[in-house]
Design a protein around this motif. Structure first.
Motif, short mmCIF file in Angstrom:
data_model
loop_
_atom_site.label_atom_id
_atom_site.label_comp_id
_atom_site.label_asym_id
_atom_site.label_seq_id
_atom_site.Cartn_x
_atom_site.Cartn_y
_atom_site.Cartn_z
N ILE A 229 49.85 -6.62 -1.95
CA ILE A 229 49.20 -7.73 -2.80
C ILE A 229 47.77 -7.08 -3.36
O ILE A 229 47.67 -7.21 -4.57
CB ILE A 229 48.94 -8.80 -1.72
N ALA A 230 46.99 -6.26 -2.77
CA ALA A 230 45.84 -5.69 -3.37
C ALA A 230 46.36 -4.94 -4.29
O ALA A 230 45.83 -4.84 -5.45
CB ALA A 230 45.26 -4.93 -2.20
N GLY A 231 47.23 -3.87 -4.25
CA GLY A 231 47.91 -2.84 -5.21
C GLY A 231 48.13 -3.84 -6.56
O GLY A 231 48.00 -3.34 -7.62
N PHE A 232 49.13 -4.80 -6.30
CA PHE A 232 49.50 -5.57 -7.37
C PHE A 232 48.57 -6.12 -8.13
O PHE A 232 48.45 -6.31 -9.54
CB PHE A 232 50.42 -6.62 -6.94
N ILE A 233 47.28 -6.84 -7.37
CA ILE A 233 46.33 -7.33 -7.99
C ILE A 233 45.29 -6.29 -8.98
O ILE A 233 45.06 -6.57 -10.12
CB ILE A 233 45.25 -7.91 -7.24
N ALA A 234 45.21 -5.00 -8.36
CA ALA A 234 44.63 -4.00 -9.08
C ALA A 234 45.28 -3.56 -10.31
O ALA A 234 44.69 -3.25 -11.10
CB ALA A 234 44.20 -2.89 -8.00
N TRP A 235 46.71 -3.53 -10.09
CA TRP A 235 47.43 -3.02 -11.35
C TRP A 235 47.25 -4.09 -12.60
O TRP A 235 47.29 -3.94 -13.74
CB TRP A 235 48.89 -2.90 -10.92
N GLN A 236 47.25 -5.33 -12.13
CA GLN A 236 47.44 -6.67 -13.02
C GLN A 236 46.06 -6.52 -13.71
O GLN A 236 45.86 -6.74 -14.94
CB GLN A 236 47.56 -7.96 -12.47
N THR A 237 44.65 -6.21 -13.00
CA THR A 237 43.36 -6.61 -13.55
C THR A 237 43.03 -5.23 -14.15
O THR A 237 42.20 -5.22 -15.04
CB THR A 237 42.61 -6.78 -12.41
N GLY A 238 43.61 -4.23 -14.00
CA GLY A 238 43.50 -2.71 -14.36
C GLY A 238 42.29 -2.20 -13.96
O GLY A 238 41.39 -1.28 -14.67
N SER A 239 41.66 -2.83 -12.70
CA SER A 239 40.30 -2.03 -12.25
C SER A 239 40.55 -2.00 -10.70
O SER A 239 41.36 -2.73 -9.96
CB SER A 239 39.25 -3.28 -12.33
N GLY A 240 39.86 -1.07 -10.08
CA GLY A 240 39.99 -0.69 -8.77
C GLY A 240 39.21 -1.84 -7.92
O GLY A 240 39.65 -1.98 -6.86
N GLY A 241 38.37 -2.61 -8.70
CA GLY A 241 37.80 -3.77 -8.02
C GLY A 241 38.72 -4.78 -7.74
O GLY A 241 38.49 -5.64 -6.63
N GLY A 242 40.03 -4.82 -8.19
CA GLY A 242 41.00 -5.80 -7.63
C GLY A 242 41.48 -5.57 -6.43
O GLY A 242 42.16 -6.42 -5.77
N LEU A 243 41.44 -4.29 -6.00
CA LEU A 243 41.95 -4.09 -4.64
C LEU A 243 41.31 -4.72 -3.25
O LEU A 243 41.80 -5.24 -2.42
CB LEU A 243 41.41 -2.40 -4.19
N PHE A 244 40.15 -5.29 -3.54
CA PHE A 244 39.44 -5.91 -2.59
C PHE A 244 39.34 -7.59 -2.86
O PHE A 244 38.83 -8.34 -1.83
CB PHE A 244 37.74 -5.56 -2.75
N LEU A 245 39.95 -7.97 -3.89
CA LEU A 245 39.91 -9.58 -4.08
C LEU A 245 40.74 -10.19 -3.05
O LEU A 245 40.46 -11.33 -2.33
CB LEU A 245 40.57 -9.99 -5.54
N PRO A 246 41.94 -9.71 -2.49
CA PRO A 246 42.50 -10.43 -1.21
C PRO A 246 41.90 -10.45 -0.14
O PRO A 246 41.61 -11.46 0.56
CB PRO A 246 43.65 -9.65 -0.89
N ASP A 247 40.81 -9.43 0.15
CA ASP A 247 39.80 -9.50 1.37
C ASP A 247 38.98 -10.65 1.22
O ASP A 247 38.60 -11.26 1.93
CB ASP A 247 39.50 -8.23 1.57
N LEU A 248 38.51 -10.51 0.00
CA LEU A 248 37.27 -11.58 -0.28
C LEU A 248 37.90 -12.80 -0.23
O LEU A 248 37.00 -13.74 0.49
CB LEU A 248 36.84 -11.27 -1.78
N VAL A 249 38.96 -13.08 -0.69
CA VAL A 249 39.41 -14.56 -0.73
C VAL A 249 39.68 -14.78 0.99
O VAL A 249 39.29 -16.05 1.42
CB VAL A 249 40.73 -14.88 -1.34
N ALA B 110 47.51 4.28 1.40
CA ALA B 110 47.37 2.89 2.41
C ALA B 110 48.57 2.27 2.63
O ALA B 110 49.15 1.96 3.85
CB ALA B 110 46.13 2.02 1.75
N ALA B 111 49.49 2.43 1.68
CA ALA B 111 50.81 1.83 1.78
C ALA B 111 51.73 2.73 3.04
O ALA B 111 52.46 2.04 3.77
CB ALA B 111 51.53 1.54 0.44
N ALA B 112 51.57 3.97 2.69
CA ALA B 112 52.46 4.71 3.61
C ALA B 112 51.83 4.77 5.15
O ALA B 112 52.69 4.55 5.95
CB ALA B 112 52.16 6.32 3.09
#
Length: 227
Positions: A85-105, A55-57
């Motif tokens: 931002i989505a990748g950073f949150i997913a890396w911090q949370t250790g879960s693929g679900g973190g990818l969707f938190l920026p969209d949710l907010v 997605a970044a590429a």
């Protein structure tokens, strides 16, 4: 060096003129939504790392294409920043679900602001059209602005619900399909709503209370003084 004489009038053409605000184009909005749209299926199939990298590429390539064709730089890099931002949150949370938190907010905030603008009778769709010089003051236009803003708010609420569930279960195939269906198609539907709400040319503005009401009495004929 030219001198300006006292009492002389400046050339209007020489004065700097304010241009209209540079906002994203409909095509640009669609391109910016593509990188976020591929995150869910790639995350479910290939994992979080591959999804973020791909997605970044893709976002970087689209940003380069948009800048080359003269699009505003801020919206052009919007997709790349969102993926980062989505990748950073997913890396911090250790879960693929973190990818969707920026969209949710973003979806929740957009729905809240749009709904609030309708409640206070200042629909954001009308404000947006006025910002690009296409505002409408007639009653029908104001009604379309309110309906369009409410439809956009409802669309963001639906997308927030799907994204919230997907963040809890990122491997669910049905939720991934729902995320894809409400992603890019949802963006296109929103653009269609904005186009529908566009003020019609030649529409007459409503009469304001401060306008002077004309008298219905006939005008006096020429050569006669009114008594």
């Amino acid at each position: 060096m030219k001198r300006r004489f006292l009492g002389g009038k400046a050339n209007p053409a020489a004065r700097p003129q304010r241009g209209k605000p540079r906002i994203d184009t409909p095509g640009g909005i669609v391109l910016s939504a593509i990188p976020s749209a591929v995150l869910a299926p790639l995350n479910a199939v290939a994992g979080t790392g591959v999804a973020v990298g791909a997605a970044a590429a893709l976002a970087a390539v689209l940003a380069a294409v948009r800048i080359r064709r003269g699009d505003p730089k801020g919206p052009a890099f919007g997709g790349l920043i969102g993926v980062g931002i989505a990748g950073f949150i997913a890396w911090q949370t250790g879960s693929g679900g973190g990818l969707f938190l920026p969209d949710l907010v973003w979806y929740l905030l957009a729905a809240l602001v749009l709904t609030g603008s309708v409640v206070v009778r200042r629909p954001l769709v009308g404000i947006g059209w006025a910002a690009v010089g296409r505002g409408g003051t007639e009653r029908a236009a104001r009604r379309r602005f309110a309906v369009a803003t409410a439809l956009l708010a409802a669309g963001f609420l639906v997308r927030a619900a799907v994204t919230g569930l997907l963040s809890l279960d990122p491997a669910n195939a049905w939720l991934v399909a729902a995320k894809v269906a409400t992603g890019l198609p949802g963006t296109l539907a929103g653009l269609a709503v904005l186009a529908w709400a566009r003020p019609r040319p030649g529409a007459r503005p409503d009469r304001t209370p401060g306008q002077v009401r004309l008298s219905r009495s006939p005008a006096p004929s020429a050569g006669r003084c009114p008594r």
